[in-house]
Design an enzyme around this catalytic site. Structure first.
Site, short mmCIF file in Angstrom:
data_model
loop_
_atom_site.label_atom_id
_atom_site.label_comp_id
_atom_site.label_asym_id
_atom_site.label_seq_id
_atom_site.Cartn_x
_atom_site.Cartn_y
_atom_site.Cartn_z
N THR A 78 0.61 -1.18 0.00
CA THR A 78 0.16 0.11 -0.04
C THR A 78 0.81 1.27 -0.04
O THR A 78 0.56 2.39 -0.86
CB THR A 78 -0.75 -0.21 1.21
OG1 THR A 78 -1.92 -1.06 0.96
CG2 THR A 78 -1.48 1.43 1.31
N ASP B 250 -0.32 -6.33 5.05
CA ASP B 250 -0.96 -7.56 5.36
C ASP B 250 -0.04 -8.70 5.81
O ASP B 250 -0.53 -9.55 6.71
CB ASP B 250 -1.79 -8.10 3.96
CG ASP B 250 -3.03 -7.40 3.52
OD1 ASP B 250 -3.31 -6.53 4.23
OD2 ASP B 250 -3.14 -7.49 2.51
#
Length: 342
Positions: free
Chosen positions: A17, A94
């Site tokens: 991200t 994640d």
């Protein structure tokens, strides 16, 4: 003279991200280079840290694999051997709690390795990537971070990779260390470490090509255990994410005991914090019952960390007795002097 003059930190970009921007088909995807990430950090040039970048990968962290991380570990070793003060790894959040711990398991050097990422991508108002990257670089450059292994720095907090977990799907403050809290904080741009993670516990790095398969099986209400024998034929080790302090439905006891006769089965807690117990409960499926059947308690290690430790041990050719001893130490039940390796 600036505080960090003379330090050199190498930033490895893996994507995630923190490195995402809008794609033609909609949504965001990791397209930003490591060099552009570093160039976009306000105030970095004023710190005195000499930053070098390696555009290692550009992938979402859900797609990272063991080969990627083995190659990353080798590349980090080369930079540290060449004199880098420390290393920063940027990646998706994640899998930060997994990749950071996996790197830590086989890294015995003194220089800091700091993993960071972002929860808000650069297309959003208030992206957290630049602040997190600055915090990670300053931590990697700071002498107080030496000897602590692989750290995780986000949201102005510094965590040890052994304890950190992602605890919220979207919050910028998602990373926490439920068992012990963060090691410290970034205060006015300076890492302030308030506690110590304890002795380093490292494992021999598995040889290239070693690829044992270790699965996590979550015990749930009403589970009849029918899937365990089928799963057991596909893996080299199993971690049971058990209820509470290490409990499973009674129907799982025999299948797990039979499987444990063939491969190592580790008993962890699915709760997110706390340790498995060893002798409090005595009913069928309790932690005491399962340990008497030679399942290996994980102690303070959560299921994700337990899986990575078991896989690394199996890949290194570690025997059953040493695996049990390693979990007893890493899980906090035995002192570090009982660790099977120097």
């Amino acid at each position: 003279m600036r505080a960090f003059d003379g330090t050199r930190v190498v930033v490895f970009g893996l994507g995630g991200t923190i490195a995402m921007k809008s794609a033609a088909g909609g949504g965001v995807t990791p397209l930003v280079s490591a060099a552009d990430l570093v160039a976009g950090v306000p105030g970095l040039a004023d710190t005195g840290v000499a930053v070098e970048v390696v555009d290692f990968l550009r992938v979402p962290s859900a797609s990272l694999n063991f080969t990627d991380l083995a190659e990353l570990a080798a590349a980090i070793d080369a930079e540290l051997a060449a004199g880098a003060t420390g290393v920063v790894v940027t990646q998706g959040t994640d899998t930060i709690e997994e990749s950071a711990y996996l790197l830590d398991l086989t890294y015995a050097g003194p220089q800091p390795i700091v993993v960071t990422g972002a929860m808000r991508n650069p297309t959003l108002a208030g992206p957290d990537g630049p602040a997190n990257l600055l915090a990670a670089i300053l931590t990697a450059a700071h002498p107080d971070a030496r000897g602590l292994g692989v750290l995780v720095a986000l949201h102005d907090e510094i965590h040890t990779s052994r304890r950190v977990r992602k605890t919220h799907a979207t919050s910028a403050g998602t990373f926490a260390s439920p068992n012990g809290g963060p090691l410290g904080y970034l205060v006015e741009g300076v890492p302030r470490l308030l506690n110590h993670p304890g002795p380093r516990l490292t494992v021999p790095r598995p040889p290239s090509g070693a690829s044992p398969r270790v699965a996590i099986y979550t015990a749930t209400l009403g589970d009849d255990g029918a899937l365990i024998p089928k799963l057991g034929g596909e893996v080299d080790g199993l971690v049971v994410a058990a209820m509470g302090v290490g409990h499973v439905p009674e129907q799982l006891v025999d299948p797990l005991a039979e499987l444990n006769a063939r491969i190592p089965v580790v008993l962890a807690t699915r709760t997110g914090a706390g340790s498995t117990l060893t002798g409090t409960y005595g009913f069928p499926g309790s932690e005491r019952d399962l340990i008497e059947r030679s399942l290996i308690p994980a102690g303070w290690l959560d299921p994700l960390k337990a899986r990575l430790l078991l896989r690394t041990l199996l890949g290194s050719g570690t025997g059953r007795a040493e695996i049990a001893a390693a979990f007893a130490v890493a899980g906090g039940r035995l002192p570090h002097t009982r660790w099977p390796w120097a």
